[in-house]
Design a protein around this motif. Sequence first.
Motif, PDB file in Angstrom:
ATOM      1  N   TYR A   1       0.869  -1.184   0.000  1.00  0.00           N
ATOM      2  CA  TYR A   1       0.000   0.000   0.000  1.00  0.00           C
ATOM      3  C   TYR A   1       0.904   1.231   0.000  1.00  0.00           C
ATOM      4  O   TYR A   1       2.022   1.199   0.547  1.00  0.00           O
ATOM      5  CB  TYR A   1      -0.935  -0.024   1.219  1.00  0.00           C
ATOM      6  N   PRO A   2       0.446   2.315  -0.622  1.00  0.00           N
ATOM      7  CA  PRO A   2       1.281   3.525  -0.645  1.00  0.00           C
ATOM      8  C   PRO A   2       1.376   4.096   0.759  1.00  0.00           C
ATOM      9  O   PRO A   2       0.369   4.209   1.459  1.00  0.00           O
ATOM     10  CB  PRO A   2       0.531   4.462  -1.590  1.00  0.00           C
ATOM     11  N   ASN A   3       2.587   4.409   1.176  1.00  0.00           N
ATOM     12  CA  ASN A   3       2.777   4.898   2.538  1.00  0.00           C
ATOM     13  C   ASN A   3       3.815   6.021   2.556  1.00  0.00           C
ATOM     14  O   ASN A   3       4.564   6.192   1.588  1.00  0.00           O
ATOM     15  CB  ASN A   3       3.210   3.749   3.463  1.00  0.00           C
ATOM     16  N   GLN A   4       3.869   6.732   3.655  1.00  0.00           N
ATOM     17  CA  GLN A   4       4.728   7.925   3.705  1.00  0.00           C
ATOM     18  C   GLN A   4       6.206   7.532   3.816  1.00  0.00           C
ATOM     19  O   GLN A   4       7.100   8.335   3.615  1.00  0.00           O
ATOM     20  CB  GLN A   4       4.269   8.867   4.838  1.00  0.00           C
ATOM     21  N   ARG A   5       6.457   6.215   4.101  1.00  0.00           N
ATOM     22  CA  ARG A   5       7.850   5.747   4.162  1.00  0.00           C
ATOM     23  C   ARG A   5       8.381   5.414   2.767  1.00  0.00           C
ATOM     24  O   ARG A   5       9.561   5.096   2.614  1.00  0.00           O
ATOM     25  CB  ARG A   5       7.930   4.492   5.041  1.00  0.00           C
ATOM     26  N   ASP A   6       7.463   5.460   1.781  1.00  0.00           N
ATOM     27  CA  ASP A   6       7.826   5.092   0.408  1.00  0.00           C
ATOM     28  C   ASP A   6       8.369   3.671   0.313  1.00  0.00           C
ATOM     29  O   ASP A   6       9.244   3.380  -0.513  1.00  0.00           O
ATOM     30  CB  ASP A   6       8.899   6.050  -0.154  1.00  0.00           C
ATOM     31  N   LEU A   7       7.892   2.815   1.192  1.00  0.00           N
ATOM     32  CA  LEU A   7       8.376   1.436   1.192  1.00  0.00           C
ATOM     33  C   LEU A   7       7.325   0.493   0.626  1.00  0.00           C
ATOM     34  O   LEU A   7       6.146   0.588   0.965  1.00  0.00           O
ATOM     35  CB  LEU A   7       8.719   0.984   2.619  1.00  0.00           C
ATOM     36  N   TRP A   8       7.768  -0.413  -0.185  1.00  0.00           N
ATOM     37  CA  TRP A   8       6.913  -1.443  -0.757  1.00  0.00           C
ATOM     38  C   TRP A   8       7.546  -2.802  -0.482  1.00  0.00           C
ATOM     39  O   TRP A   8       8.745  -2.895  -0.268  1.00  0.00           O
ATOM     40  CB  TRP A   8       6.786  -1.242  -2.271  1.00  0.00           C
TER      41      TRP A   8
END
Lengths: 169, 444
Positions: free
Chosen positions: B132-139
């Motif tokens: 999911y898109p998150n503010q950590r920019d982690l996938w």
Amino acid sequence: MKSYKRRLLGVFADPYEAAHAIKALQRLGDCELEVYAPVPDHHLLDAAPKRFKPVRYFTAVGALLGLVSGFALAFWTAGLFDLFLSGMEWDATVPFVIIGFEVTILLGGIMTLFGLLIGARLPKFSNPPIWDPRLSEDLFGVGVDCKKGYVERFAKVLREHGAEDVHRA
Amino acid sequence: MAKLLNYRNVADKVLLAQSKPGPGYMLALGLSVTLVFMAIGIWAYQVRTGIGITVMNNPVGWGIYITTFVFWVGIAHSGTAISAILFLLRARWRTTIFRTSEAMTLFAVLTAGFFPIIHIGRLWRVYYLFPYPNQRDLWPNFKSPLAWDMVAITTYLTISATFLYVGMIPDLAIIRDRSSGWKKVLYGLLAMGWRGSDREWKNYLKAYILFAGLATPLVISVHSVVSWDFAVSVVPGWHTTIFAPYFVAGAIHSGFAMVLTLLIPLRKIFKVEELITKRHLEQASKVIILTGLIVGYAYGTEFFIAWYSGNETEFDVFWYRATGEWAVTYWIMVSCNVLVPIPLLFKKVRTNLKWLFIISIFVNVGMWFERFVIIVTSLSHEYLPHSWGTISFHWPDFLMLIGSFGWFFMWLLLFLRIMPWIAIAEVKEILPPPGKDGKGGGTV
């Protein structure tokens, strides 16, 4: 638009007799039929009116969407961190096939469910105008939508073809 | 002479399970719930104290939790094999057993899904796996087998649940029409207003065959993906191409054994011997013969190739498995999975329910030990002798294993009580219709 209303429900113990009744009613015309069965009896379903079954199209669309989105998700997220790890390029197609395949099946299955609900017009929140609870147990039903003046004619056909009961609206 | 089955008495027999539960049922349910609470307590203790309370350490970083995870994913496979693959093969004998097997699949996947979360210790980090898109920019890293597992098992859970539910719709309508009061409303909602019209049946049949077609590759792919958790590593004893078919065959082996373990007592308790006959159980036992032979062949092939390849480390691991400190577990695995099912080649054994039940229990024990042997012996005996090590007994792991059985049986018992555990409409479909005198009947 034909102003037919559900006026009769013929209840049969024998699905073959019900199938013959359906064919007789279809030959007479001036009616629309809906068949009820506790099991998907193929004689009965073959005699019943042709219905559009959109399920397979939903499955195809879902599977295609899944294939594209599965691969897209894997490639796009890998591209955000385009580093060479363990000597492998960032866009490793082989492992991404697993994601693409699984999401294909996932969305294909979910869309199949939607196709079923839409094709079968479920969920229904009201009972049919005429209903016999034995139709979900061991009896077969033929619902006749017609104009008021044709009721006796169609009721006679149902009885002649072995209907145990003919319910009227 | 057995009474003939007809449309009405099939539903009567199946829905007998929904009558007021006896003390035996309540005891079984109470025990299952107790085990669940025990497992929750141990998990809470582990979260508070740390993963060090388990068997996991260097070098054996994967232990009982991953063993149990793979075990339950394997159990899940036979349900879909019976309901989807045997449906496509038009195997009539699946009709009375597939619903319970599908339910078993769903609850086994639900059980399996907990173990990676328990295993990682810091379970609050598990959301890292969700894309999911998150503010950590982690996938998630989709090159990782862990991410493959997450996607595969989520897909399997979703498709199995959907397949099970869709198949139950006509039966839920039967229960709705036999109920009154709040039960009528509840089952009416679950049945979604199903009336058995031709439009509904035609779309249902089309959807069912499409679901079966979608679920069939899942049976092969999901456990192959789980096997690749091991096979894509370089650990000796794991890094081998045989793992995918080996695991899938083993999964069906344990799954069918669990089906027998469940159905043999259930048919007696709920008096459905005319529905789930000895012939059905015999057919299931024939599948166990086949999968047992495949698993045995896989054991032999692994050993042979480890020697033939000239890879000293690989052969050393297999020699260690058979003769080292975990040799007992290895020989339990071989005897329970390969030798114990051999008597099933004889019809006398296949049709003796007592022996079928005993053999099915042994196969399940053997399959758990197979996963234990694969994981623990390989990790404890890798390339460098100075890093060899092993595990010692720690009670939380084994109590969690027992707790998982409690979780599984709790859901199964609730399912038996609330839902149609045999497919009423499909059984009716293979019987002759009642006819005018209402005396139509047959056997399954």
